[in-house]
Design an enzyme around this catalytic site. Structure first.
Site, PDB file in Angstrom:
ATOM      1  N   LYS A 250       1.056  -1.059   0.116  1.00  0.00           N
ATOM      2  CA  LYS A 250      -0.239  -0.083  -0.106  1.00  0.00           C
ATOM      3  C   LYS A 250       1.357   0.949  -0.086  1.00  0.00           C
ATOM      4  CE  LYS A 250      -3.791  -2.442   0.329  1.00  0.00           C
ATOM      5  NZ  LYS A 250      -4.516  -2.384   1.372  1.00  0.00           N
ATOM      6  N   GLN A 310       0.140 -12.472  10.899  1.00  0.00           N
ATOM      7  CA  GLN A 310      -0.458 -12.685   9.643  1.00  0.00           C
ATOM      8  C   GLN A 310       0.668 -12.412   8.468  1.00  0.00           C
ATOM      9  OE1 GLN A 310      -2.603  -9.659  10.446  1.00  0.00           O
ATOM     10  NE2 GLN A 310      -1.154  -7.944  10.222  1.00  0.00           N
ATOM     11  N   ASP A 381      -1.364  -8.037  18.250  1.00  0.00           N
ATOM     12  CA  ASP A 381      -1.493  -7.646  16.870  1.00  0.00           C
ATOM     13  C   ASP A 381      -3.235  -8.165  16.956  1.00  0.00           C
ATOM     14  OD1 ASP A 381      -1.980  -5.290  15.791  1.00  0.00           O
ATOM     15  OD2 ASP A 381      -2.322  -7.043  14.013  1.00  0.00           O
ATOM     16  N   ASN A 382      -4.593  -7.588  16.815  1.00  0.00           N
ATOM     17  CA  ASN A 382      -5.761  -8.825  16.993  1.00  0.00           C
ATOM     18  C   ASN A 382      -6.021  -9.659  17.324  1.00  0.00           C
ATOM     19  OD1 ASN A 382      -7.230  -6.155  15.091  1.00  0.00           O
ATOM     20  ND2 ASN A 382      -5.820  -6.129  13.288  1.00  0.00           N
ATOM     21  N   GLU A 410      -4.322  -6.199  21.869  1.00  0.00           N
ATOM     22  CA  GLU A 410      -5.013  -5.039  20.983  1.00  0.00           C
ATOM     23  C   GLU A 410      -5.838  -5.503  20.068  1.00  0.00           C
ATOM     24  OE1 GLU A 410      -5.407  -2.499  17.213  1.00  0.00           O
ATOM     25  OE2 GLU A 410      -4.687  -5.058  17.475  1.00  0.00           O
TER      26      GLU A 410
END
Lengths: 663, 663
Positions: A250, A310, A381-382, A410
């Site tokens: 991105k 991920q 994270d998540n 988180e």
């Protein structure tokens, strides 16, 4: 059936604290006490004795602590945890025949009954205590029993029977034979103190070079340590430090197509340079990372790493373990989606994979790898988009060998999911604080967190902002809003953190109106931060963090209590050390725009204050000192200059009675 | 580790109802439903499906009932219990891949994305459902999958994919392979309806002869059945019917020395004529007892026996099982005491006896003996002074073969002890109702009993008086006090009872001022009751009991709700049938001396009434009918004539719209 099980008469139920019937541990930090309560009773009217049993998991021997009756068959006791890891605790109770007998004896004597047979019964009980005792105590007990039987007179025998020392001696050798033990062994996980009291600073090391366009390194980051330490933070949390994927990278502001110079998001982990065990080449080497850890330690700062489970399409796992991902019928690997949105730069792991044992081991090995480099704090994270069972397993495994490790969850998601993650083992958790701005919302939420069973396993870590979240309150409220949210986070939560330097520089421009994304978010580009700017809140933050360090009241959440105010824009609450020697009262003007005045109504008793005794409210923020008396007191807070008071209450005021010649 | 255990992603927690983490069963009666709730969620955003599993203990096959999502990850479902005994229930949930996929497909179509690959993924899911299905369904599913892959056009394939019938078919064959099942199987004990709805009448059969000085018999007692039935009672509870001890027998009014003609207390069980399996010769024979049971049945009345587990010095157990009692050093057996009080006529059993297995078996055989004679209801005397574990065991054993048996716990003791006995298996329990007289006390107590988890296992049985307790309210309040307490007992409790004829004859003289004992208590002497006296409340009682029989609302306690009144002496509450077709509102004047007026404020919504709709309040006691509208309504109650209203609310009032020609 056990030969004695039908003879036991005591019932133990309602043992607290106990999470989901003992399925999950409660949490404490080293040096804290665990107060245990239970409903304990037996048939009839016999006297009972109860003890709290506890032991460190690594120690086979139970230690014990007596329990005292409170009201209505409720008993309580406590024990102190002094080692990291897991303690077990349970409760045991038995019919105390000697105490029952002794109490009855006194009643009989009051009624002037003949107690000669009763003394023989009592002597029998003392005799059996002697059989359980050893050494000199056994002899003393035997002698007591003998005198109760054969003493010179009934008076002499009675006086032996009622001897306090004898009673104490008998009670040292209880008859546990028919004792009931609570059917469960409950667990408390003991963390180090930082799990309860920590001040986090989130920083992108790649933005640390200070030069536009130059990728910052760990060594650049090390240069920021004096600045971070000067503000009083003790955890430096780095977004993922791994190689960043190339495919579907991105661009700035999250645009779909990146240019060659775009650095990508640190959360897009994995490239041909490596995955979760590799370091982004632009940041430096493993050695540089260890240097940063060592340097940070000199400043009393720990490094927290980000575990984001991920992968990008370039991650080595995709080649090495294609079975960990979902395959589409066209042969491609399924990228992340939240239809209709597509995140082609991320391949989510399929936690239903048949090869989950290898996946679980791999995650464990990732954590172990960074433990070896010296990291002891992980921000996950998540975690709520990954398998719950995996977290319970891996946190348990890691803490078996490294009980000092702290995991921060988180998860900004639904309440039961957030609480479950805490139950599963996360040491700290992100919260809804980020969006709680009104007096009612803050009061309700923090009461839930600190006054219900949730406090036993969920440790809030409050963030006024994150790289993902620039809340509306900060967008519109200017510098006072940042001060208000800082004070709230740092005093409502013994654990809190900010994403800096965006926070202290009062960065408040959203990507677009209505969005909570930062414009030109650091997630997608290198930044140069002008921390020398006069708008920097660093001195204010340093003041607040130093107040936190100096006041034990602010280093814990369980004593939080809200006090009434007559102005809905004034929030008032207190925290205190367990012994009430340190009492802090915070008053915050929630209105970032207008001066607010009003009366606060302190619950003096909870603060250990006498309703008629004058006390001093010393504002640790401004230095001002107010002489207050009684529960109702006037406050006035002006957003730009002083949006909050952090009072330390000083009870002991000098009076004429302090002079030697007063009397 | 189980090969699949790491692949399961769903979490199930907070399953309710659940008593002490599943340690104890909940209770229901035949035909009732069990509503089950649970917190159920998984990582990520996949759709879940959940089912409630339940089965009778005697049936190996699980039945299932779907669960629906409520709010905040809470799911709920229910099942009906239709057989006596124990049911097990638990919860199962799984990621519903097809429903997740189908929801996503719709979002993709809305966003006009290309779904051709997605249709292939969906076809794969339908194909696996086909593999789980058998027969024609498998073929239909296979055909669906084929059309989703190979349909004539994308539109045709999509339309198959979104077909509701296909979705229904797929959901009939869920993929349970990775389902999570709640870790516990919870238990519900199903009793017959009488456990929930019963009207008790306590009577001493020895006082049934009607002739002064002649010991009443079971056959005399049978002559009372028409009278008892006419008042509407359906349980006739007899104090112990066993031979009464001679040694240390108590005289009239509990004096320590009895005369030769004193009959003694029925609770002083055991003489040379026998113990707990024998019948007092004065009452008749076993055959007479069976005659009474049979005769009672004709009147719709069941006999409840008293189980008082204690012995006189003359009891055969003392000879046969001296090891069940405590021996004193002087060789005597220890009599009962509550120092300085001595009860030399009673030998308490020592539940710590080493020979407890024989003791437990003996108690079981006592119950079995009376079961054989036809008894199905036992009122247990002071169960809290006997071993808790014994009750759990013996009630469990008896109900294994006789699930229809009802046990009432006569424990007037501390709250946690009373609740524990209910958890252990008692079907009904005495309560503190006997001493709760004020609006605040009644409201607090009955909210605790009916609005908390206590309602799941504790069935209150309300007694305004017992042979041991003539409460102060009845002593001083005269006839209106008896009416008030009768209405309260009979409408606050779907189970209630009175000790008669003392109650209906408004007997209210205490042994001495300040005492709750009756003067000339029937516990120690034969009585002749003048039930023809005009002061007999029998017609009033008959009216109340007939209202109870005719109104399902009064046959359950869980729908009890209190409504505000503006007069502290007026108590207002309602009960309703589950479907709200039968709604009863009771208003009681708690003041036995003065007329009280005031306004009640009904919570109309809870009663299924519209705030603007008029309704009729039909007083089933007086026959009066009131046309009410809105929540606030005036009431006026006069102690001597009408101390209470028992309104049936009739919602449907005729209006002009009922006429055919209205339109």
């Amino acid at each position: 059936m056990d030969e004695n099980c039908g003879r036991c008469r005591v019932v133990i139920e309602g043992v607290q604290p106990q999470i989901d019937g003992g399925r999950f541990p409660i949490k404490r930090v080293n040096g804290e006490t665990v107060q245990v309560q239970a409903d304990i009773f037996a048939d009839g009217h016999d006297k009972l004795s109860c003890r709290l049993l506890y032991r460190h998991q690594n120690d086979d021997r139970w230690l014990e602590s007596p329990m005292q009756p409170a009201v209505n068959d409720r008993w309580q006791g406590e024990f102190r945890v002094s080692d990291l890891g897991r303690y077990l605790y349970t409760v045991e109770a038995w019919v105390d025949s000697f105490r029952t007998w002794r109490t009855d004896l006194m009643k009989r004597l009051d009624a002037q009954q003949d107690v000669s047979i009763d003394l023989l019964i009592g002597a029998g009980l003392v005799e059996s205590a002697a059989q359980r005792a050893g050494g000199p105590d056994a002899n003393r007990l035997r002698e007591g029993a003998r005198l109760m039987r054969e003493g010179a007179s009934l008076e002499a025998r009675t006086s032996i029977a009622l001897d306090d020392e004898l009673a104490r001696l008998v009670s040292s050798y209880p008859e546990y034979g028919l004792a009931t033990r609570f059917e469960k062994e409950l667990v408390v996980v003991v963390d180090r103190e930082k799990a309860r009291f920590s001040s986090w600073y989130e920083l992108f090391p790649r933005s640390c070079s200070g030069q536009p366009g130059r990728h910052g390194t760990f060594r650049d980051c090390a240069n920021w340590l004096p600045y971070i330490a000067s503000m009083g933070f003790d955890v430096l949390y780095l977004p993922p430090i791994h190689p960043i994927g190339r495919q579907f990278r991105k661009g700035k502001n999250n645009v779909v197509t990146a240019t060659a110079s775009d650095v990508g998001s640190p959360w897009a982990i994995g490239s041909e340079e490596g995955g979760h065990k590799a370091i982004h080449p632009g940041l430096g080497t493993l050695e540089d990372f260890r240097y940063l850890i060592a340097k940070a330690e000199e400043f009393g700062i720990e490094i927290a790493l980000d575990i984001a489970l991920q992968c990008t399409p370039d991650h080595p796992y995709v080649r090495e373990h294609p079975e960990w991902f979902r395959k589409r019928p066209d042969g491609c690997i399924q990228y992340a989606e939240n239809p209709p949105k597509k995140y082609q730069d991320i391949y989510p792991i399929n936690f239903e994979t048949e090869n989950w044992p290898a996946l679980w081991q791999e995650l464990k090995s990732v954590l172990e790898f960074w433990l070896e480099q010296g990291a002891r704090i992980f921000r996950v994270d998540n975690p709520h988009t990954k398998s719950f069972y995996l977290w319970e397993w891996v946190i348990g495994k890691i803490k078996e060998s490294h009980p000092e490790v702290i995991f921060l969850a988180e998860a900004f998601t639904r309440p039961r999911v957030m609480y479950r993650l805490a139950k599963l083992g996360f040491s700290q958790s992100y919260t809804y604080f980020t969006w709680r701005n009104t007096k009612e919302d803050l009061t309700d939420y923090f009461r839930e967190l600190t006054c219900t069973a949730i406090k036993e396993y969920f440790r809030p870590n409050l963030w006024p902002n994150t790289p993902d979240i620039l809340p509306e309150y900060l967008q519109v409220g200017g510098r006072p809003a940042f001060m208000v949210r800082l004070v709230l986070a740092a005093t409502l939560g013994s654990n809190y953190g900010i994403y800096g330097p965006a926070f202290e520089l009062c960065e408040n421009t959203p990507l677009q109106p209505g969005s909570e994304e930062y414009l030109d978010s650091e997630k997608y580009e290198l930044k140069v931060w002008d921390v020398k700017s006069p708008r920097n809140l660093k001195d204010f933050i340093a003041r607040v963090n130093s107040i936190r360090r100096e006041n034990p009241a602010l280093q814990r959440d369980r004593t939080l209590r809200f006090h009434a105010t007559d102005n809905p824009l004034l929030l008032c609450y207190s925290k205190a050390s367990e012994d009430l020697s340190n009492v802090i009262v915070v008053v915050v003007n929630l209105d970032a725009f207008h001066r607010q005045v009003g009366w606060i109504n302190l619950d003096l008793e909870s603060l250990g204050l006498h309703p008629r005794q004058a006390f001093q409210a010393h504002d640790l923020l401004s230095g001002g000192r107010f002489l207050w008396s009684g529960s109702r007191n006037y406050v006035e807070l002006v957003p730009d200059s002083l949006p909050a008071h952090i009072f330390r209450l000083r009870k002991r005021l000098h009076t004429e009675k302090d002079f030697d010649y007063y009397l």
